[in-house]
Design a protein around this motif. Structure first.
Motif, mmCIF file in Angstrom:
data_model
loop_
_atom_site.group_PDB
_atom_site.id
_atom_site.type_symbol
_atom_site.label_atom_id
_atom_site.label_comp_id
_atom_site.label_asym_id
_atom_site.label_seq_id
_atom_site.Cartn_x
_atom_site.Cartn_y
_atom_site.Cartn_z
ATOM 1 N N ALA A 41 47.127 42.983 7.197
ATOM 2 C CA ALA A 41 47.846 41.849 7.028
ATOM 3 C C ALA A 41 48.067 40.870 7.671
ATOM 4 C CB ALA A 41 48.270 42.846 5.295
ATOM 5 N N ALA A 42 49.206 41.976 8.656
ATOM 6 C CA ALA A 42 49.783 40.928 9.733
ATOM 7 C C ALA A 42 48.935 40.110 10.529
ATOM 8 C CB ALA A 42 51.143 42.113 10.670
ATOM 9 N N GLN A 43 47.746 40.734 11.083
ATOM 10 C CA GLN A 43 46.620 40.448 11.673
ATOM 11 C C GLN A 43 46.199 39.349 11.091
ATOM 12 O OE1 GLN A 43 44.632 43.924 12.739
ATOM 13 N NE2 GLN A 43 46.027 44.668 14.315
ATOM 14 N N GLU A 44 45.752 39.798 10.488
ATOM 15 C CA GLU A 44 44.955 39.056 9.241
ATOM 16 C C GLU A 44 45.565 37.392 8.836
ATOM 17 O OE1 GLU A 44 42.149 38.076 8.018
ATOM 18 O OE2 GLU A 44 41.001 40.651 8.055
ATOM 19 N N VAL A 45 47.047 37.778 8.995
ATOM 20 C CA VAL A 45 47.494 36.342 8.518
ATOM 21 C C VAL A 45 48.205 35.469 10.381
ATOM 22 C CG1 VAL A 45 50.411 35.312 8.638
ATOM 23 C CG2 VAL A 45 49.453 36.975 6.538
ATOM 24 N N ALA A 46 47.959 36.167 10.812
ATOM 25 C CA ALA A 46 48.129 35.778 13.183
ATOM 26 C C ALA A 46 46.539 34.791 13.158
ATOM 27 C CB ALA A 46 48.446 36.401 13.036
ATOM 28 N N TRP A 47 45.801 35.531 12.827
ATOM 29 C CA TRP A 47 44.147 35.232 13.104
ATOM 30 C C TRP A 47 44.215 33.598 11.888
ATOM 31 C CZ3 TRP A 47 40.372 33.847 15.761
ATOM 32 C CH2 TRP A 47 39.143 33.656 15.787
ATOM 33 N N THR A 48 44.483 33.720 10.947
ATOM 34 C CA THR A 48 44.607 33.086 9.600
ATOM 35 C C THR A 48 44.840 31.191 10.461
ATOM 36 O OG1 THR A 48 43.737 34.049 8.227
ATOM 37 C CG2 THR A 48 44.640 31.740 7.525
ATOM 38 N N ALA A 49 46.322 31.657 11.036
ATOM 39 C CA ALA A 49 47.033 30.779 11.499
ATOM 40 C C ALA A 49 45.991 30.173 12.961
ATOM 41 C CB ALA A 49 48.351 31.290 11.764
ATOM 42 N N CYS A 50 45.937 30.924 13.736
ATOM 43 C CA CYS A 50 45.030 30.705 15.176
ATOM 44 C C CYS A 50 44.204 29.657 14.708
ATOM 45 C CB CYS A 50 44.674 32.007 15.908
ATOM 46 S SG CYS A 50 44.206 32.534 17.618
#
Length: 81
Positions: A41-50
């Motif tokens: 979930a944290a990686q998904e949030v980071a990718w979405t922001a990126c």
């Protein structure tokens, strides 16, 4: 499909691929090469922001091209032609 749309899709795919590779390089804990691996979930949030800025630009470019194609009166080839 309009050839301009095909080329835009290809360019968008290349650009998103380059961005994702940069993201993976910056986040070595993302296991992009492991079949079936999912981002946390944290990686998904980071990718979405990126990817948000590029995704917004791609959406705007697709909308602009769709309006251009519609204005040109493009009709796809009939099936079987």
């Amino acid at each position: 499909m309009d050839p301009r749309r095909i080329e835009l899709n290809r360019r968008h795919s290349r650009e998103m691929g380059v961005l994702f590779q940069r993201f993976v390089d910056a986040h070595p804990d993302v296991e992009s090469e492991v079949h079936g691996a999912q981002m946390t979930a944290a990686q998904e949030v980071a990718w979405t922001a990126c990817s948000a800025e590029l995704l917004a630009r791609h959406q705007a470019e697709r909308s602009a091209l769709a309006a251009e194609i519609e204005a040109d009166g493009y009709l796809p080839p009939a099936p079987g032609s």
